[in-house]
Design an enzyme around this catalytic site. Structure first.
Site, PDB file in Angstrom:
ATOM      1  N   ASP A 148      10.763  -6.059 -48.380  1.00 17.37           N
ATOM      2  CA  ASP A 148      11.058  -7.479 -48.581  1.00 17.37           C
ATOM      3  C   ASP A 148       9.784  -8.100 -49.158  1.00 17.37           C
ATOM      4  O   ASP A 148       8.709  -7.481 -49.147  1.00 17.37           O
ATOM      5  CB  ASP A 148      11.431  -8.113 -47.223  1.00 17.37           C
ATOM      6  CG  ASP A 148      11.771  -9.595 -47.329  1.00 17.37           C
ATOM      7  OD1 ASP A 148      12.126 -10.061 -48.427  1.00 17.37           O
ATOM      8  OD2 ASP A 148      11.674 -10.303 -46.297  1.00 17.37           O
TER       9      ASP A 148
ATOM     10  N   ARG B 172      19.846 -22.737 -42.329  1.00 22.23           N
ATOM     11  CA  ARG B 172      18.647 -22.017 -42.785  1.00 22.23           C
ATOM     12  C   ARG B 172      17.473 -22.940 -42.508  1.00 22.23           C
ATOM     13  O   ARG B 172      17.403 -24.057 -43.037  1.00 22.23           O
ATOM     14  CB  ARG B 172      18.750 -21.675 -44.265  1.00 22.23           C
ATOM     15  CG  ARG B 172      17.422 -21.187 -44.824  1.00 22.23           C
ATOM     16  CD  ARG B 172      17.539 -20.555 -46.173  1.00 22.23           C
ATOM     17  NE  ARG B 172      18.109 -19.217 -46.062  1.00 22.23           N
ATOM     18  CZ  ARG B 172      18.023 -18.294 -47.005  1.00 22.23           C
ATOM     19  NH1 ARG B 172      17.403 -18.539 -48.140  1.00 22.23           N
ATOM     20  NH2 ARG B 172      18.565 -17.099 -46.832  1.00 22.23           N
TER      21      ARG B 172
ATOM     22  N   CYS C 176      16.774  -7.171 -49.749  1.00 22.49           N
ATOM     23  CA  CYS C 176      17.614  -8.357 -49.500  1.00 22.49           C
ATOM     24  C   CYS C 176      17.601  -9.327 -50.671  1.00 22.49           C
ATOM     25  O   CYS C 176      18.497 -10.148 -50.801  1.00 22.49           O
ATOM     26  CB  CYS C 176      17.165  -9.049 -48.216  1.00 22.49           C
ATOM     27  SG  CYS C 176      15.504  -9.752 -48.309  1.00 22.49           S
TER      28      CYS C 176
ATOM     29  N   GLN D 187      22.038 -11.065 -43.275  1.00 26.84           N
ATOM     30  CA  GLN D 187      21.629 -10.101 -44.293  1.00 26.84           C
ATOM     31  C   GLN D 187      21.863  -8.665 -43.803  1.00 26.84           C
ATOM     32  O   GLN D 187      22.278  -7.789 -44.561  1.00 26.84           O
ATOM     33  CB  GLN D 187      20.148 -10.309 -44.644  1.00 26.84           C
ATOM     34  CG  GLN D 187      19.622  -9.349 -45.686  1.00 26.84           C
ATOM     35  CD  GLN D 187      20.216  -9.590 -47.071  1.00 26.84           C
ATOM     36  OE1 GLN D 187      20.206 -10.691 -47.565  1.00 26.84           O
ATOM     37  NE2 GLN D 187      20.752  -8.547 -47.703  1.00 26.84           N
TER      38      GLN D 187
ATOM     39  N   HIS E 267      16.966 -12.822 -39.818  1.00 30.66           N
ATOM     40  CA  HIS E 267      17.922 -13.033 -40.915  1.00 30.66           C
ATOM     41  C   HIS E 267      19.130 -12.118 -40.670  1.00 30.66           C
ATOM     42  O   HIS E 267      19.393 -11.175 -41.439  1.00 30.66           O
ATOM     43  CB  HIS E 267      17.238 -12.714 -42.252  1.00 30.66           C
ATOM     44  CG  HIS E 267      17.990 -13.201 -43.456  1.00 30.66           C
ATOM     45  ND1 HIS E 267      19.090 -14.033 -43.379  1.00 30.66           N
ATOM     46  CD2 HIS E 267      17.791 -12.963 -44.787  1.00 30.66           C
ATOM     47  CE1 HIS E 267      19.521 -14.289 -44.592  1.00 30.66           C
ATOM     48  NE2 HIS E 267      18.774 -13.658 -45.459  1.00 30.66           N
TER      49      HIS E 267
ATOM     50  N   ARG F 267      27.005  -9.795 -49.125  1.00 31.66           N
ATOM     51  CA  ARG F 267      26.781 -11.008 -48.321  1.00 31.66           C
ATOM     52  C   ARG F 267      28.080 -11.796 -48.228  1.00 31.66           C
ATOM     53  O   ARG F 267      28.465 -12.301 -47.175  1.00 31.66           O
ATOM     54  CB  ARG F 267      25.681 -11.873 -48.964  1.00 31.66           C
ATOM     55  CG  ARG F 267      24.292 -11.261 -48.936  1.00 31.66           C
ATOM     56  CD  ARG F 267      23.747 -11.229 -47.519  1.00 31.66           C
ATOM     57  NE  ARG F 267      23.716 -12.556 -46.922  1.00 31.66           N
ATOM     58  CZ  ARG F 267      22.753 -13.470 -47.130  1.00 31.66           C
ATOM     59  NH1 ARG F 267      21.707 -13.162 -47.871  1.00 31.66           N
ATOM     60  NH2 ARG F 267      22.797 -14.658 -46.566  1.00 31.66           N
TER      61      ARG F 267
HETATM   62  N1  NVA Z   1      11.446 -12.851 -45.745  1.00 29.35           N
HETATM   63  C1  NVA Z   1      12.047 -13.641 -46.786  1.00 29.35           C
HETATM   64  C2  NVA Z   1      13.505 -13.358 -46.885  1.00 29.35           C
HETATM   65  C3  NVA Z   1      14.203 -14.047 -48.033  1.00 29.35           C
HETATM   66  C4  NVA Z   1      15.675 -13.779 -48.059  1.00 29.35           C
HETATM   67  C5  NVA Z   1      11.797 -15.116 -46.517  1.00 29.35           C
HETATM   68  O1  NVA Z   1      11.923 -15.536 -45.369  1.00 29.35           O
HETATM   69  O2  NVA Z   1      11.460 -15.843 -47.454  1.00 29.35           O
HETATM   70  N1   CP Z   2      18.680 -12.566 -49.305  1.00 32.43           N
HETATM   71  C1   CP Z   2      18.834 -13.896 -49.204  1.00 32.43           C
HETATM   72  O1   CP Z   2      19.035 -14.462 -48.121  1.00 32.43           O
HETATM   73  O2   CP Z   2      18.794 -14.557 -50.390  1.00 32.43           O
HETATM   74  P1   CP Z   2      18.681 -16.124 -50.602  1.00 32.43           P
HETATM   75  O3   CP Z   2      17.338 -16.556 -50.084  1.00 32.43           O
HETATM   76  O4   CP Z   2      18.834 -16.299 -52.085  1.00 32.43           O
HETATM   77  O5   CP Z   2      19.780 -16.804 -49.836  1.00 32.43           O
END
Ligand code: NVA
Ligand code: CP
Length: 308
Positions: free
Chosen positions: A223, A102, A263, A132, A129, A291
């Site tokens: 989101d 990540r 998500c 997801q 992502h 997930r």
């Molecule tokens: N768009 C959000 C998704 C979190 C799972 C982010 O990147 O923070």
């Molecule tokens: N939806 C998702 O990826 O959640 P987290 O940021 O908690 O991993």
């Protein structure tokens, strides 16, 4: 060997196969059947951003498959102190059987993958992502909502939106995206997915009018307006995204029995109202649980490909 960086590199059949494996594993788990398909294997998990679901699902999933997962925060490993990505990739992939990352820039994960001897999984970048979306689609399958999908994404043109676009383009369904002006999706991703959709029967529509996007939709999703790394813009975004909250009014324009997905984490009173969120909480938390199952399907699939 295959990496899982975006859905772009996967065929429709492969995506469905991964989800099927995940559903089978989920079903086995409900019957207390654990097949140790990744016995003695290790997953390195590099986190440069926070996570609740991604960490817990990968770590738990790996344990349930007979393997082990290592949580590697960039605050703890030398990557965060300037050790090059390509060196980190060569070291970690010489000891682990799979790596999940990540991070911020998508190019980091591409560089890591190009030096990795083992499959690399995208656990979220600024651009995509994809894990997801495996869980999201699995959830639609379980709710018998995966036929004739017309999906509406309301909010920021971000990593989630780009992954929805890839899914729509690959599986061949209609996706309408409503963002405020200036917060549209990446032009290159739009071009690419529009091109891909021509062969799958999918359709990607973009607008600045959320009501137009949501009209008759069978799936409504959103989101956060402020993704990780954009915290400084939060106040400004809240003003600009006024009118983009998925509330009862907006949901009433969707088709009867439209499914709402998120998500998570969800910010009530911003991208979604409290009442819409709570009304659809069952499906949203099933989506979150999925997930775990979808990613187990993915890891088993990637491991199998590596052995072929
Ligand atoms: N768009 C959000 C998704 C979190 C799972 C982010 O990147 O923070
Ligand atoms: N939806 C998702 O990826 O959640 P987290 O940021 O908690 O991993």
């Amino acid at each position: 060997m295959r990496h899982f960086l975006t859905l772009k590199d996967f065929t429709k059949e492969e995506i469905l196969e991964i989800i099927d494996i995940g559903l089978e594993i989920k079903n086995n788990l409900k019957n207390d059947v654990f097949k140790k398909e990744l016995n003695m294997k290790t997953l390195g998990m590099i986190f440069e951003k926070s996570s609740t679901r991604t960490r817990v699902s990968f770590e738990t999933g790996m344990f349930q498959l007979g393997g082990h997962a290592l949580f590697l925060s960039n605050r703890d490993i030398h990557l965060g102190r300037g050790e090059p990505v390509k060196d980190t990739a060569r070291v970690i992939s010489s000891m682990c059987d799979m790596v999940m990352i990540r991070t911020y820039e998508h190019s980091m994960i591409e560089e890591f993958a190009s030096y990795s001897k083992v499959p690399v999984i995208n656990g979220l970048t600024d651009s995509y992502h994809p894990v997801q979306l495996l869980a999201d689609y699995m959830t639609l399958v379980e709710h018998n909502a995966n036929e004739n999908i017309v999906a509406a994404y309301i909010g920021d043109g971000n990593n989630m939106t780009h992954s929805w676009m890839m899914l729509a383009a690959k599986l061949g369904f209609e996706l309408r995206i409503a963002t405020p002006k200036g917060y549209e999706v990446d032009a290159e991703v739009l071009k690419e997915t529009t091109e891909l959709a021509k062969t799958s029967g999918g359709k990607i529509i973009t607008t600045n009018d959320p009501k137009e996007a949501v009209k008759g939709a069978t799936v409504v999703t959103t989101d956060t307006w402020t993704s990780m790394g954009q915290e400084d813009e939060k106040e400004e975004r809240i003003k600009i995204f006024n009118g983009f909250m998925v509330d009862e009014n907006m949901m009433s324009l969707a088709s009867d029995d439209a499914k709402f997905l998120h998500c998570l984490p969800a910010y009530r009173g911003l991208e979604v109202s409290e009442d819409v969120f709570e009304k659809h909480a069952d499906i949203v938390f099933n989506e979150a649980e999925n997930r775990l199952h979808a990613q187990k399907g993915l890891m088993v699939w990637l491991d199998k490909k590596r052995g072929e």
